[in-house]
Design an enzyme around this catalytic site. Sequence first.
Site, PDB file in Angstrom:
ATOM      1  N   ASP A 174       0.833  -1.210   0.000  1.00 18.11           N
ATOM      2  CA  ASP A 174       0.000   0.000   0.000  1.00 18.11           C
ATOM      3  C   ASP A 174       0.869   1.261   0.000  1.00 18.11           C
ATOM      4  O   ASP A 174       0.662   2.174   0.802  1.00 18.11           O
ATOM      5  CB  ASP A 174      -0.937   0.022   1.214  1.00 18.11           C
ATOM      6  CG  ASP A 174      -1.640  -1.299   1.447  1.00 18.11           C
ATOM      7  OD1 ASP A 174      -2.054  -1.918   0.458  1.00 18.11           O
ATOM      8  OD2 ASP A 174      -1.768  -1.711   2.618  1.00 18.11           O
ATOM      9  N   GLU A 188     -11.204  -1.134  -3.938  1.00 20.56           N
ATOM     10  CA  GLU A 188     -10.529  -0.511  -2.795  1.00 20.56           C
ATOM     11  C   GLU A 188      -9.292   0.232  -3.288  1.00 20.56           C
ATOM     12  O   GLU A 188      -9.017   0.308  -4.483  1.00 20.56           O
ATOM     13  CB  GLU A 188     -10.136  -1.577  -1.758  1.00 20.56           C
ATOM     14  CG  GLU A 188      -9.113  -2.586  -2.258  1.00 20.56           C
ATOM     15  CD  GLU A 188      -8.758  -3.652  -1.248  1.00 20.56           C
ATOM     16  OE1 GLU A 188      -9.519  -3.817  -0.265  1.00 20.56           O
ATOM     17  OE2 GLU A 188      -7.732  -4.340  -1.432  1.00 20.56           O
ATOM     18  N   HIS A 211      -3.023  -1.248  -5.180  1.00 21.02           N
ATOM     19  CA  HIS A 211      -2.988  -0.217  -4.137  1.00 21.02           C
ATOM     20  C   HIS A 211      -1.844   0.771  -4.367  1.00 21.02           C
ATOM     21  O   HIS A 211      -0.855   0.796  -3.660  1.00 21.02           O
ATOM     22  CB  HIS A 211      -2.908  -0.801  -2.744  1.00 21.02           C
ATOM     23  CG  HIS A 211      -3.450   0.176  -1.733  1.00 21.02           C
ATOM     24  ND1 HIS A 211      -4.340  -0.165  -0.757  1.00 21.02           N
ATOM     25  CD2 HIS A 211      -3.240   1.513  -1.594  1.00 21.02           C
ATOM     26  CE1 HIS A 211      -4.647   0.909  -0.047  1.00 21.02           C
ATOM     27  NE2 HIS A 211      -3.986   1.947  -0.550  1.00 21.02           N
ATOM     28  N   ARG A 246       5.020  -8.232  -0.396  1.00 20.82           N
ATOM     29  CA  ARG A 246       4.464  -7.248  -1.316  1.00 20.82           C
ATOM     30  C   ARG A 246       5.416  -6.062  -1.287  1.00 20.82           C
ATOM     31  O   ARG A 246       5.568  -5.404  -0.260  1.00 20.82           O
ATOM     32  CB  ARG A 246       3.047  -6.847  -0.904  1.00 20.82           C
ATOM     33  CG  ARG A 246       2.030  -7.959  -1.071  1.00 20.82           C
ATOM     34  CD  ARG A 246       0.622  -7.485  -0.804  1.00 20.82           C
ATOM     35  NE  ARG A 246       0.425  -7.145   0.606  1.00 20.82           N
ATOM     36  CZ  ARG A 246      -0.702  -6.642   1.098  1.00 20.82           C
ATOM     37  NH1 ARG A 246      -1.726  -6.400   0.299  1.00 20.82           N
ATOM     38  NH2 ARG A 246      -0.812  -6.370   2.378  1.00 20.82           N
TER      39      ARG A 246
END
Length: 327
Positions: free
Chosen positions: A23, A205, A269, A302
């Site tokens: 993110d 999202e 994201h 990630r």
Amino acid sequence: MMERERNGAMTGFNKAFIEQRADPYVFRHEDGKYYFTASVPAYDEIVLRSADSLEGLKDAPEKTLWKKHDSGDMSQHIWAPELHCLDGKWYIYFAASRSEDIWRLRPYILECKGADPMEDEWVELGMINRSDDDIYSFEAFSLDATIFENKGKRYYVWAEKVSVGIQISNLYIAEMESPTKLKNAQILLTTPDYEWERVDIWVNEGPAVIKHDGRIFLTYSASATGECYCMGMLSIGEDEDILDPRAWKKERCPVLKSDREKGFYGPGHNSFTKLPDGTDVVIFHARTYPEIMGDPLYDPNRHAFAMKVEFDDRGYPVFDYKNMLFQ
């Protein structure tokens, strides 16, 4: 870094910008300084680093600004922080849940008490306040807030699951009355309409905004957090009614998705920033391998990546792995 990632996963395209940061959010201040924050694998703190250049963020020292509570609100799943400078003050918007109820995600705010977000004290402001006539917002799983401005007005976009049924995650928008309160009740911006938004979980999202030639583009992430995770996009003219969901155009296909040949799995994201020469850059997270043991949410690898954004003949952004930066 996991052994399987070190062995044979690199392709010439997928060298991470910043490792094990999901993110990712980059903010370029008016003084030219860059700031980076993101979700950390343990989901237990908010970190920040700064540098005089975007590339400099890679090796910049990282500072913990705030740590989760031991129990109660803000004690679990500290997710997706974003740094914003609004009305001359620094704020961090993030989501958090409770150790006693780990999926009770709600949106919270920190405020910096001084002018230097790296050095000065940060204090808790609690949850973002919905408008006085809104009885629905933030009553269910809510996260991934972002903020953008247009024509002198400021807007707040976030993901929230409907509180009944199969818990679909939608994106909502509202104008902001202040950095801590919304001006109007939530307006549904997009829901998972297409098959690629509904893999394993029906999800919209992670909104992020980029502007180009009088048009506002809002990217978002869709589906579950494994290889199926991908980026979609909405857009609207800057002179149109931002709060009219029918004025937004939704792209039929994802604008960035997994590419096994180039070694990217589950891109999403993202945030946007600019180089000093005005070049637009998208910062996103992805994995460099497809096989995940257990829940993908708790796989630590990630990584944050940086990609130059190009624009097509229509003036729409194009996201292409051949434009990766810092390789």
